[in-house]
Design a protein around this motif. Structure first.
Motif, PDB file in Angstrom:
ATOM      1  N   SER A 275      64.408  32.595  22.591  1.00  0.00           N
ATOM      2  CA  SER A 275      65.841  32.500  22.294  1.00  0.00           C
ATOM      3  C   SER A 275      66.631  33.173  23.398  1.00  0.00           C
ATOM      4  O   SER A 275      66.146  34.094  24.065  1.00  0.00           O
ATOM      5  CB  SER A 275      66.161  33.161  20.949  1.00  0.00           C
ATOM      6  OG  SER A 275      65.586  32.431  19.880  1.00  0.00           O
ATOM      7  N   THR A 276      67.848  32.717  23.585  1.00  0.00           N
ATOM      8  CA  THR A 276      68.724  33.286  24.596  1.00  0.00           C
ATOM      9  C   THR A 276      69.987  33.827  23.933  1.00  0.00           C
ATOM     10  O   THR A 276      70.494  33.223  22.984  1.00  0.00           O
ATOM     11  CB  THR A 276      69.089  32.221  25.654  1.00  0.00           C
ATOM     12  OG1 THR A 276      69.887  32.810  26.684  1.00  0.00           O
ATOM     13  CG2 THR A 276      69.851  31.062  25.038  1.00  0.00           C
ATOM     14  N   PRO A 277      70.484  34.982  24.373  1.00  0.00           N
ATOM     15  CA  PRO A 277      71.668  35.567  23.732  1.00  0.00           C
ATOM     16  C   PRO A 277      72.904  34.702  23.941  1.00  0.00           C
ATOM     17  O   PRO A 277      73.107  34.133  25.013  1.00  0.00           O
ATOM     18  CB  PRO A 277      71.820  36.926  24.427  1.00  0.00           C
ATOM     19  CG  PRO A 277      71.106  36.777  25.735  1.00  0.00           C
ATOM     20  CD  PRO A 277      69.983  35.823  25.472  1.00  0.00           C
ATOM     21  N   ASN A 278      73.730  34.605  22.905  1.00  0.00           N
ATOM     22  CA  ASN A 278      74.963  33.809  22.976  1.00  0.00           C
ATOM     23  C   ASN A 278      76.074  34.636  23.633  1.00  0.00           C
ATOM     24  O   ASN A 278      76.902  35.239  22.963  1.00  0.00           O
ATOM     25  CB  ASN A 278      75.386  33.374  21.574  1.00  0.00           C
ATOM     26  CG  ASN A 278      74.395  32.443  20.925  1.00  0.00           C
ATOM     27  OD1 ASN A 278      73.732  31.665  21.599  1.00  0.00           O
ATOM     28  ND2 ASN A 278      74.268  32.523  19.610  1.00  0.00           N
ATOM     29  N   LEU A 279      76.081  34.651  24.950  1.00  0.00           N
ATOM     30  CA  LEU A 279      77.032  35.483  25.695  1.00  0.00           C
ATOM     31  C   LEU A 279      77.827  34.729  26.743  1.00  0.00           C
ATOM     32  O   LEU A 279      78.905  35.177  27.150  1.00  0.00           O
ATOM     33  CB  LEU A 279      76.292  36.645  26.373  1.00  0.00           C
ATOM     34  CG  LEU A 279      75.651  37.696  25.456  1.00  0.00           C
ATOM     35  CD1 LEU A 279      74.786  38.647  26.264  1.00  0.00           C
ATOM     36  CD2 LEU A 279      76.725  38.454  24.696  1.00  0.00           C
ATOM     37  N   ASP A 280      77.319  33.602  27.197  1.00  0.00           N
ATOM     38  CA  ASP A 280      77.940  32.915  28.329  1.00  0.00           C
ATOM     39  C   ASP A 280      79.416  32.607  28.103  1.00  0.00           C
ATOM     40  O   ASP A 280      80.250  32.810  29.000  1.00  0.00           O
ATOM     41  CB  ASP A 280      77.183  31.618  28.631  1.00  0.00           C
ATOM     42  CG  ASP A 280      75.820  31.871  29.246  1.00  0.00           C
ATOM     43  OD1 ASP A 280      75.571  33.027  29.657  1.00  0.00           O
ATOM     44  OD2 ASP A 280      75.005  30.940  29.299  1.00  0.00           O
ATOM     45  N   SER A 281      79.746  32.116  26.915  1.00  0.00           N
ATOM     46  CA  SER A 281      81.134  31.707  26.666  1.00  0.00           C
ATOM     47  C   SER A 281      82.079  32.891  26.501  1.00  0.00           C
ATOM     48  O   SER A 281      83.298  32.727  26.556  1.00  0.00           O
ATOM     49  CB  SER A 281      81.203  30.832  25.407  1.00  0.00           C
ATOM     50  OG  SER A 281      80.816  31.566  24.257  1.00  0.00           O
ATOM     51  N   LEU A 282      81.536  34.117  26.326  1.00  0.00           N
ATOM     52  CA  LEU A 282      82.391  35.296  26.152  1.00  0.00           C
ATOM     53  C   LEU A 282      82.991  35.772  27.465  1.00  0.00           C
ATOM     54  O   LEU A 282      84.028  36.442  27.481  1.00  0.00           O
ATOM     55  CB  LEU A 282      81.594  36.437  25.512  1.00  0.00           C
ATOM     56  CG  LEU A 282      81.166  36.264  24.050  1.00  0.00           C
ATOM     57  CD1 LEU A 282      80.342  37.467  23.606  1.00  0.00           C
ATOM     58  CD2 LEU A 282      82.375  36.092  23.148  1.00  0.00           C
ATOM     59  N   GLY A 283      82.307  35.497  28.574  1.00  0.00           N
ATOM     60  CA  GLY A 283      82.826  35.899  29.874  1.00  0.00           C
ATOM     61  C   GLY A 283      82.721  37.381  30.173  1.00  0.00           C
ATOM     62  O   GLY A 283      83.448  37.903  31.021  1.00  0.00           O
ATOM     63  N   ILE A 284      81.800  38.095  29.524  1.00  0.00           N
ATOM     64  CA  ILE A 284      81.714  39.547  29.728  1.00  0.00           C
ATOM     65  C   ILE A 284      81.105  39.915  31.067  1.00  0.00           C
ATOM     66  O   ILE A 284      81.290  41.043  31.548  1.00  0.00           O
ATOM     67  CB  ILE A 284      80.906  40.228  28.598  1.00  0.00           C
ATOM     68  CG1 ILE A 284      79.472  39.671  28.564  1.00  0.00           C
ATOM     69  CG2 ILE A 284      81.586  40.089  27.256  1.00  0.00           C
ATOM     70  CD1 ILE A 284      78.535  40.492  27.721  1.00  0.00           C
ATOM     71  N   ASN A 285      80.353  39.001  31.670  1.00  0.00           N
ATOM     72  CA  ASN A 285      79.710  39.339  32.947  1.00  0.00           C
ATOM     73  C   ASN A 285      80.723  39.587  34.059  1.00  0.00           C
ATOM     74  O   ASN A 285      80.408  40.194  35.079  1.00  0.00           O
ATOM     75  CB  ASN A 285      78.755  38.222  33.359  1.00  0.00           C
ATOM     76  CG  ASN A 285      79.435  36.862  33.452  1.00  0.00           C
ATOM     77  OD1 ASN A 285      80.327  36.562  32.659  1.00  0.00           O
ATOM     78  ND2 ASN A 285      79.004  36.049  34.403  1.00  0.00           N
ATOM     79  N   ARG A 286      81.961  39.152  33.852  1.00  0.00           N
ATOM     80  CA  ARG A 286      82.996  39.366  34.870  1.00  0.00           C
ATOM     81  C   ARG A 286      83.403  40.829  34.996  1.00  0.00           C
ATOM     82  O   ARG A 286      84.017  41.222  35.983  1.00  0.00           O
ATOM     83  CB  ARG A 286      84.239  38.537  34.545  1.00  0.00           C
ATOM     84  CG  ARG A 286      84.006  37.046  34.468  1.00  0.00           C
ATOM     85  CD  ARG A 286      85.330  36.279  34.521  1.00  0.00           C
ATOM     86  NE  ARG A 286      86.271  36.723  33.512  1.00  0.00           N
ATOM     87  CZ  ARG A 286      86.371  36.187  32.291  1.00  0.00           C
ATOM     88  NH1 ARG A 286      85.544  35.221  31.937  1.00  0.00           N
ATOM     89  NH2 ARG A 286      87.283  36.610  31.432  1.00  0.00           N
ATOM     90  N   PHE A 287      83.058  41.634  33.991  1.00  0.00           N
ATOM     91  CA  PHE A 287      83.541  43.018  33.972  1.00  0.00           C
ATOM     92  C   PHE A 287      82.441  44.040  34.271  1.00  0.00           C
ATOM     93  O   PHE A 287      82.623  45.236  34.076  1.00  0.00           O
ATOM     94  CB  PHE A 287      84.181  43.316  32.613  1.00  0.00           C
ATOM     95  CG  PHE A 287      85.210  42.295  32.233  1.00  0.00           C
ATOM     96  CD1 PHE A 287      86.412  42.217  32.917  1.00  0.00           C
ATOM     97  CD2 PHE A 287      84.970  41.383  31.217  1.00  0.00           C
ATOM     98  CE1 PHE A 287      87.355  41.264  32.590  1.00  0.00           C
ATOM     99  CE2 PHE A 287      85.904  40.418  30.879  1.00  0.00           C
ATOM    100  CZ  PHE A 287      87.107  40.356  31.572  1.00  0.00           C
ATOM    101  N   GLY A 288      81.295  43.565  34.752  1.00  0.00           N
ATOM    102  CA  GLY A 288      80.244  44.466  35.195  1.00  0.00           C
ATOM    103  C   GLY A 288      79.482  45.151  34.092  1.00  0.00           C
ATOM    104  O   GLY A 288      78.897  46.218  34.316  1.00  0.00           O
ATOM    105  N   ILE A 289      79.467  44.581  32.888  1.00  0.00           N
ATOM    106  CA  ILE A 289      78.692  45.176  31.802  1.00  0.00           C
ATOM    107  C   ILE A 289      77.213  45.123  32.168  1.00  0.00           C
ATOM    108  O   ILE A 289      76.734  44.143  32.747  1.00  0.00           O
ATOM    109  CB  ILE A 289      78.972  44.451  30.469  1.00  0.00           C
ATOM    110  CG1 ILE A 289      78.445  45.280  29.293  1.00  0.00           C
ATOM    111  CG2 ILE A 289      78.365  43.056  30.456  1.00  0.00           C
ATOM    112  CD1 ILE A 289      78.932  44.786  27.941  1.00  0.00           C
ATOM    113  N   GLU A 290      76.496  46.173  31.863  1.00  0.00           N
ATOM    114  CA  GLU A 290      75.091  46.253  32.253  1.00  0.00           C
ATOM    115  C   GLU A 290      74.239  45.386  31.342  1.00  0.00           C
ATOM    116  O   GLU A 290      74.284  45.509  30.121  1.00  0.00           O
ATOM    117  CB  GLU A 290      74.607  47.707  32.193  1.00  0.00           C
ATOM    118  CG  GLU A 290      73.247  47.911  32.857  1.00  0.00           C
ATOM    119  CD  GLU A 290      72.866  49.369  32.961  1.00  0.00           C
ATOM    120  OE1 GLU A 290      71.733  49.646  33.426  1.00  0.00           O
ATOM    121  OE2 GLU A 290      73.682  50.237  32.568  1.00  0.00           O
ATOM    122  N   GLN A 291      73.455  44.494  31.950  1.00  0.00           N
ATOM    123  CA  GLN A 291      72.586  43.587  31.225  1.00  0.00           C
ATOM    124  C   GLN A 291      71.181  43.606  31.802  1.00  0.00           C
ATOM    125  O   GLN A 291      70.971  44.014  32.954  1.00  0.00           O
ATOM    126  CB  GLN A 291      73.144  42.152  31.273  1.00  0.00           C
ATOM    127  CG  GLN A 291      74.478  41.972  30.572  1.00  0.00           C
ATOM    128  CD  GLN A 291      75.051  40.588  30.786  1.00  0.00           C
ATOM    129  OE1 GLN A 291      75.917  40.389  31.632  1.00  0.00           O
ATOM    130  NE2 GLN A 291      74.566  39.623  30.018  1.00  0.00           N
TER     131      GLN A 291
END
Length: 477
Positions: A275-291
Motif C-alpha cells: 500500500s502507498t500513503p495517500n499524500l500526493d494530492s495534499l501537496g505537503i512535500n512542497r514544505f519540506g516535511i520529513e518523509q
C-alpha cells in the motif's frame, strides 16, 4: 469555482474520517478542543466502508457456515440449508450503513464540525478545501493528517481484466468465485482463503519464495494443517512469472522451489500486495516535511512531524498498516495538542487473522527467541483439552507461552483457536506490564471457558497443566 475571499480560522483540523481520524476528533472534543474534520468521501474511511468491516462480515459468515455440522449435532438446522450469497451482501450493506451512521452521530454529539471536500495544503498553517464549485481556505493552529493508504498491485503484476482483484475488491464481488487464487501470505490473504473456502469456493494459495505466514511457527504449522484438512491447496516457495486472463478464467504461472514451472487456473485472483500513503494530492512535500524513502511521514512519539503545526497518524506513517495503530496514534496526537505529555509505542501490538479458527501473536515468537539467543521455556496447551472447547465443538488450536527462563517474564503469547481475537487485548496487556508467570497463575479464571487455556499453558511451563497428558522424561519436572 467559487473561492472563499476570507480565510476561516480553526484551532484543530483533522484530514480524514477513518478510524484514526474520527477517533482523534472525538478524543479532541472530549479534551475541550474545537475540532474540524474534513472528509472527501464517506465517514469511516476505507476500513469501515470497503476494508475491515466488509471483510469481517464475510469471515463471520464463514465461521457460522463452518459450525453447520456441530449445529446439526445440537439439533439445530439441517443438511438442506442453503447459503444465500445475495443475503450476505445485503447484510454487509446494512452493517456498513449502521456503523457509518453511528460514527456521524457520535461526531455530531461531540459538536465536531464536519466539512466535505478535498483538502490541499497552501502553507504550513493553511489548507484549501474543494467541494464541487466551492473552494474554502482555512487557517489552523494544528492539523492532523489521517488520509490513510491505497493498495497497489505488485510491480510484476499488471491488471489485465476484471478477474485480478485487490483485497477490498474481493468483498465487493456480486457473485461467489468458483475458484479463488490467493497470492500472498499476510493476514488479509489468510482471511480471504479461510472464509471463501468455508463459504464453498475452491481456494488455492500461492506464496512467494521463502516467506511464511506472519505468526509463530507453531501457528503457521497449524494453519497449514487446517488448510489441508479443508482442501485448500497451498503452493509454497514460488517465484511469480506471469498471469493470463480470458473472459472466463485467469491463469497464474510460477516456478516452484525446484525451478519447475507450474500454473493454476481459477475464476478470480486476489493479490495482497503493498500500500502507498495517500499524500500526493495534499501537496505537503512542497514544505519540506520529513518523509521516508517510501513516502511515509516521519513522526515522533507524540505523532508530531518535522513541521510543528502538522501531525500525522495511521497509514501515512511508518509501521504496520492497522486500524488499531491509527486509533491509538490519533488519541496520542490530540492528547499532545491538548498539552498532555504522551508517547506511543508499537512494541506490543497484536498480529491477528480472522481465520477459522482465528489466530493471534503478540511479542516474541519461538523463532525470535532463538535468533536473540534467549534462554526461554515454552509451553503449548491444546484446546482439545479444554472443556468449553468440547462443548462448543471448537477444539482446533492451542495457546502457546514463551517465558524467559531467568526472570520468568512472559516474552510472547500466541493462540490459534476460538476466542483468540478476544484474548488478544489481554495478551498485549500482560506483555506491556512485563507480567511474570506467577501474575498469570494467581487470578481465578471463569469456568468453563476458553480463557482457562491460558492458565493451563502457563502451568505447563513446569509440567503442571491439569488437562494435558504428562510429557515423559520432561527435564523441567
Amino acid at each position: 469555482m467559487v473561492v472563499g475571499e476570507i480565510s476561516q480560522e480553526r484551532d484543530l483540523i483533522i484530514i480524514g474520517g477513518g478510524p484514526g481520524g474520527y477517533s482523534a476528533a472525538i478524543r479532541g472534543a472530549q479534551l475541550g478542543l474545537a475540532v474540524t474534520l474534513i472528509e472527501q468521501s464517506e465517514m469511516g474511511g476505507v476500513c469501515l466502508n470497503v476494508g475491515c468491516i466488509p471483510s469481517k462480515v464475510f469471515t463471520h459468515a464463514a465461521a457460522k457456515c463452518a459450525e453447520t455440522a456441530h449445529l446439526q449435532e445440537l439439533g439445530i438446522g439441517s443438511s438442506t440449508d442453503i447459503f444465500d450469497f445475495k443475503k450476505l451482501l445485503s447484510y454487509k450493506a446494512k452493517v456498513i450503513n449502521q456503523l457509518r451512521t453511528g460514527v456521524e452521530s457520535l461526531c455530531n454529539a461531540n459538536k465536531i464540525e464536519i466539512i466535505r471536500g478535498k483538502a490541499t495544503f497552501l502553507g504550513v498553517d493553511r489548507i484549501g478545501v474543494e467541494n464541487g464549485h466551492q473552494f474554502d481556505i482555512f487557517e489552523f493552529e494544528q492539523v492532523i493528517i489521517a488520509t490513510g493508504s491505497s493498495p497497489i498491485m505488485p510491480p510484476a503484476l499488471k491488471r489485465k481484466g476484471k478477474r485480478t482483484l485487490l483485497p477490498y475488491e474481493l468483498f465487493m464481488l456480486e457473485e461467489m468465485p468458483e475458484h479463488l487464487i490467493v497470492r500472498g501470505q499476510d493476514y488479509i490473504a489468510l482471511e480471504a482463503a479461510s472464509s471463501f473456502a468455508a463459504l464453498g469456493t475452491k481456494v488455492s494459495i500461492v506464496i512467494d519464495e521463502k516467506i511464511s505466514f506472519p505468526f509463530d511457527e507453531s501457528i503457521n504449522k497449524e494453519l497449514n494443517r487446517l488448510f489441508k484438512k479443508r482442501k485448500v491447496s497451498v503452493h509454497k516457495e514460488n517465484e511469480f512469472i506471469s498471469t493470463s486472463e480470458t473472459e472466463d478464467e485467469i491463469t497464474i504461472t510460477f516456478k516452484t522451489g525446484k525451478h519447475v514451472e507450474n500454473s493454476i487456473q481459477g475464476t478470480h485472483l486476489v493479490v495482497s500486495g503493498t500500500s502507498t500513503p495517500n499524500l500526493d494530492s495534499l501537496g505537503i512535500n512542497r514544505f519540506g516535511i520529513e518523509q521516508t524513502s517510501e513516502g511515509f511521514i516521519k513522526v515522533g512519539e507524540n505523532m508530531q512531524s518535522s513541521i510543528p503545526s502538522i501531525y500525522a497518524i495511521g497509514d501515512v506513517t511508518e509501521g504496520p498498516m492497522l486500524a488499531v495503530k491509527a486509533i491509538k496514534q490519533g488519541k496520542t496526537a490530540v492528547a499532545s495538542i491538548a498539552g498532555e505529555k504522551v508517547a506511543m509505542s508499537l512494541t506490543f501490538y497484536p498480529v491477528i487473522a480472522h481465520t477459522i479458527p482465528p489466530a493471534v501473536s503478540v511479542g516474541l515468537t519461538e523463532e525470535n527467541a532463538r535468533d536473540f539467543g534467549l534462554d526461554v521455556r515454552i509451553s503449548q496447551f491444546a484446546l482439545g483439552g479444554n472443556g468449553y472447547a468440547t462443548i462448543t465443538g471448537k477444539k482446533d488450536g492451542f495457546i502457546k507461552v514463551i517465558s524467559n527462563s531467568a526472570t520468568e517474564i512472559i516474552e510472547g503469547l500466541h493462540m490459534i483457536g476460538e476466542g483468540a481475537i478476544e484474548m488478544a487485548g489481554s495478551f498485549v496487556q500482560l506483555l506491556e506490564m512485563a507480567a511474570k508467570e506467577e501474575d498469570i497463575k494467581f487470578p481465578l479464571y471463569a469456568h468453563p471457558g476458553f480463557n482457562e487455556g491460558l492458565l493451563e499453558a502457563i502451568e505447563g511451563l513446569i509440567g503442571q497443566a491439569i488437562h494435558a497428558i504428562p510429557v515423559k522424561n520432561n527435564s523441567l519436572l
